[in-house]
Write a protein that holds these residues in place. Sequence first.
Motif, PDB file in Angstrom:
ATOM      1  N   ASP A 114       0.994  -1.192   0.193  1.00 40.54           N
ATOM      2  CA  ASP A 114       0.022   0.084  -0.060  1.00 40.54           C
ATOM      3  C   ASP A 114       0.819   1.180  -0.013  1.00 40.54           C
ATOM      4  O   ASP A 114       0.295   2.363   0.514  1.00 40.54           O
ATOM      5  N   LEU A 115       1.946   1.250  -0.766  1.00 39.17           N
ATOM      6  CA  LEU A 115       3.030   2.498  -0.695  1.00 39.17           C
ATOM      7  C   LEU A 115       2.901   2.604  -2.361  1.00 39.17           C
ATOM      8  O   LEU A 115       3.041   1.473  -3.205  1.00 39.17           O
ATOM      9  N   PRO A 116       3.032   3.892  -3.113  1.00 40.39           N
ATOM     10  CA  PRO A 116       3.225   3.741  -4.358  1.00 40.39           C
ATOM     11  C   PRO A 116       4.525   2.791  -4.809  1.00 40.39           C
ATOM     12  O   PRO A 116       5.509   3.152  -4.120  1.00 40.39           O
ATOM     13  N   ASN A 117       4.368   2.122  -5.806  1.00 40.06           N
ATOM     14  CA  ASN A 117       5.303   1.235  -6.104  1.00 40.06           C
ATOM     15  C   ASN A 117       5.409   0.824  -7.482  1.00 40.06           C
ATOM     16  O   ASN A 117       4.244   0.783  -8.285  1.00 40.06           O
ATOM     17  N   LEU A 118       6.235   0.432  -7.966  1.00 40.91           N
ATOM     18  CA  LEU A 118       6.322  -0.293  -9.546  1.00 40.91           C
ATOM     19  C   LEU A 118       7.253  -1.317  -9.662  1.00 40.91           C
ATOM     20  O   LEU A 118       8.280  -1.676  -8.526  1.00 40.91           O
ATOM     21  N   LEU A 119       6.934  -2.196 -10.719  1.00 37.13           N
ATOM     22  CA  LEU A 119       7.754  -3.315 -11.069  1.00 37.13           C
ATOM     23  C   LEU A 119       8.827  -2.927 -11.861  1.00 37.13           C
ATOM     24  O   LEU A 119       8.606  -2.619 -12.995  1.00 37.13           O
ATOM     25  N   ALA A 120      10.478  -3.038 -11.714  1.00 36.25           N
ATOM     26  CA  ALA A 120      11.392  -2.828 -12.580  1.00 36.25           C
ATOM     27  C   ALA A 120      11.476  -4.275 -13.582  1.00 36.25           C
ATOM     28  O   ALA A 120      11.648  -5.256 -13.021  1.00 36.25           O
ATOM     29  N   PRO A 121      11.114  -4.080 -14.690  1.00 36.45           N
ATOM     30  CA  PRO A 121      10.780  -5.408 -15.394  1.00 36.45           C
ATOM     31  C   PRO A 121      12.029  -6.093 -15.872  1.00 36.45           C
ATOM     32  O   PRO A 121      12.251  -6.526 -16.942  1.00 36.45           O
ATOM     33  N   ILE A 122      12.992  -6.201 -14.903  1.00 35.25           N
ATOM     34  CA  ILE A 122      14.283  -6.792 -15.418  1.00 35.25           C
ATOM     35  C   ILE A 122      13.935  -8.309 -15.952  1.00 35.25           C
ATOM     36  O   ILE A 122      14.720  -8.383 -16.964  1.00 35.25           O
ATOM     37  N   GLY A 123      13.397  -9.066 -15.382  1.00 36.15           N
ATOM     38  CA  GLY A 123      13.156 -10.436 -15.905  1.00 36.15           C
ATOM     39  C   GLY A 123      12.692 -10.304 -17.093  1.00 36.15           C
ATOM     40  O   GLY A 123      12.941 -11.415 -18.127  1.00 36.15           O
ATOM     41  N   ASP A 124      11.666  -9.572 -17.476  1.00 32.66           N
ATOM     42  CA  ASP A 124      11.134  -9.453 -18.920  1.00 32.66           C
ATOM     43  C   ASP A 124      12.332  -9.063 -19.910  1.00 32.66           C
ATOM     44  O   ASP A 124      12.298  -9.539 -20.957  1.00 32.66           O
ATOM     45  N   GLU A 125      13.039  -8.175 -19.482  1.00 34.55           N
ATOM     46  CA  GLU A 125      13.882  -7.624 -20.455  1.00 34.55           C
ATOM     47  C   GLU A 125      15.147  -8.919 -20.618  1.00 34.55           C
ATOM     48  O   GLU A 125      15.368  -9.082 -21.663  1.00 34.55           O
ATOM     49  N   PHE A 126      15.342  -9.661 -19.791  1.00 36.83           N
ATOM     50  CA  PHE A 126      15.971 -10.810 -19.966  1.00 36.83           C
ATOM     51  C   PHE A 126      15.726 -11.611 -20.864  1.00 36.83           C
ATOM     52  O   PHE A 126      16.254 -12.358 -21.742  1.00 36.83           O
ATOM     53  N   GLU A 127      14.429 -11.884 -20.844  1.00 41.64           N
ATOM     54  CA  GLU A 127      13.806 -12.838 -21.795  1.00 41.64           C
ATOM     55  C   GLU A 127      13.892 -12.259 -23.144  1.00 41.64           C
ATOM     56  O   GLU A 127      13.967 -13.148 -24.346  1.00 41.64           O
ATOM     57  N   THR A 128      13.509 -11.004 -23.315  1.00 41.79           N
ATOM     58  CA  THR A 128      13.736 -10.551 -24.822  1.00 41.79           C
ATOM     59  C   THR A 128      15.052 -10.619 -25.332  1.00 41.79           C
ATOM     60  O   THR A 128      15.172 -11.064 -26.468  1.00 41.79           O
ATOM     61  N   ALA A 142      21.241  -1.531 -14.963  1.00 41.98           N
ATOM     62  CA  ALA A 142      21.525  -0.263 -14.664  1.00 41.98           C
ATOM     63  C   ALA A 142      20.964   0.909 -15.558  1.00 41.98           C
ATOM     64  O   ALA A 142      20.306   1.608 -14.963  1.00 41.98           O
ATOM     65  N   VAL A 143      20.778   0.603 -16.710  1.00 43.24           N
ATOM     66  CA  VAL A 143      20.254   1.704 -17.646  1.00 43.24           C
ATOM     67  C   VAL A 143      18.807   1.631 -17.419  1.00 43.24           C
ATOM     68  O   VAL A 143      18.116   2.555 -17.534  1.00 43.24           O
ATOM     69  N   THR A 144      18.321   0.430 -17.015  1.00 42.33           N
ATOM     70  CA  THR A 144      16.905   0.145 -16.770  1.00 42.33           C
ATOM     71  C   THR A 144      16.538   1.192 -15.234  1.00 42.33           C
ATOM     72  O   THR A 144      15.608   1.899 -15.464  1.00 42.33           O
ATOM     73  N   LEU A 145      17.274   0.680 -14.608  1.00 41.00           N
ATOM     74  CA  LEU A 145      17.174   1.649 -13.188  1.00 41.00           C
ATOM     75  C   LEU A 145      17.138   3.127 -13.372  1.00 41.00           C
ATOM     76  O   LEU A 145      16.564   3.980 -12.517  1.00 41.00           O
ATOM     77  N   TYR A 146      18.126   3.331 -14.124  1.00 42.77           N
ATOM     78  CA  TYR A 146      18.363   4.890 -14.414  1.00 42.77           C
ATOM     79  C   TYR A 146      17.363   5.611 -15.169  1.00 42.77           C
ATOM     80  O   TYR A 146      16.772   6.517 -14.562  1.00 42.77           O
ATOM     81  N   GLY A 147      16.699   4.949 -16.013  1.00 44.99           N
ATOM     82  CA  GLY A 147      15.369   5.469 -16.662  1.00 44.99           C
ATOM     83  C   GLY A 147      14.322   5.630 -15.674  1.00 44.99           C
ATOM     84  O   GLY A 147      13.542   6.540 -15.830  1.00 44.99           O
TER      85      GLY A 147
END
Length: 342
Positions: free
Chosen positions: A263-277, A304-309
Amino acid sequence: MPYRHRLWIAAVLTLAVAVAAGLGWATPRVAAEIPVAGVLVNGVAVVDEATGRPVLGLSPLTDGTVIDLTRLAGRRLALRTDEQADVAVPTTPGEYTVTDDEEAIHYSVTTAPAARAPISVLFVGNSLLGSYTTATGEHTPALVRRLAAAAGRPIDVTTVLHSGYTLRQTWNDGLVATAISAARRYDYVVLQEYSTLVATNPAAATDTLLHTYAPALRRVLKPGGRVVLFKNWALADPAPFPSRTVAKAAIDEHYADLSAALDLPNLLAPIGDEFETVIAGRGTSYLIVPDGKHPTDAARYLDAVTLYGIVFQESPRDLSDLYVPAAEAAALRSVAAAAIGY
């Protein structure tokens, strides 16, 4: 449980109007409201209309969010809540409010951003974030900091990283205590759980997040701050799952549940999705070292570039190549940009 109300986007714009030559300027305030059916305002996402993807970093929309159109390459944006049609985001600079019967979120749209204060980010995790590149001896948070320095963006990075630990073990050993003291405040807190825990024991992961970390994070997040849940990749050995595809499906399902439960503002960093791509074109060994678990140097760069963005709310497409060959770096940045909505 989310509760449904009727949401409204209220726009308050300051318009400069020339009354007549030499007679000065009037600045009337014009208010507009657009009805949006949906759920609790913390569930409002800023999405790219062309792809339908949330623009991470801006999503979920929080109080004080600045939507800088100069960093969004002319994209058409919309606001989305669960189970409702998208509503176009205003493109006129000004201050806006999304509100329901319970609360309101104030955000602004700009095309001429002022200088921003340094972003403050806390990273908590294990060796998936904390192992070092063979090329430069930097872990992922250090790479984010170096990318920021190369781009001229100020960032304050705090790390709590312990190889092999779950988030619960990191907490129980007192490693997080200093980082979440009352004197510290963060724009983002990145939480990276043990590689297989969320997929294989979601109840334990949920208990740790909701009952151990969430109360502390509520105190240390800045107004408008967000929790970033680092969605892990499927390991080379999928056990106890019969395949990496099944393991990935479990990761997706349980991380989505984890995000919804917090119940805090949150998001999923889609690291695993990018790996599969990337793995689909280059194979598992391009991103996962021979131990079957840890990231390669290319994978650390992708992370790192994902988290930077996400934390800087801008596309990573033009970031520095660092130690990665230029063509490979550009391809990895393109994957990251697409995954996070830029």
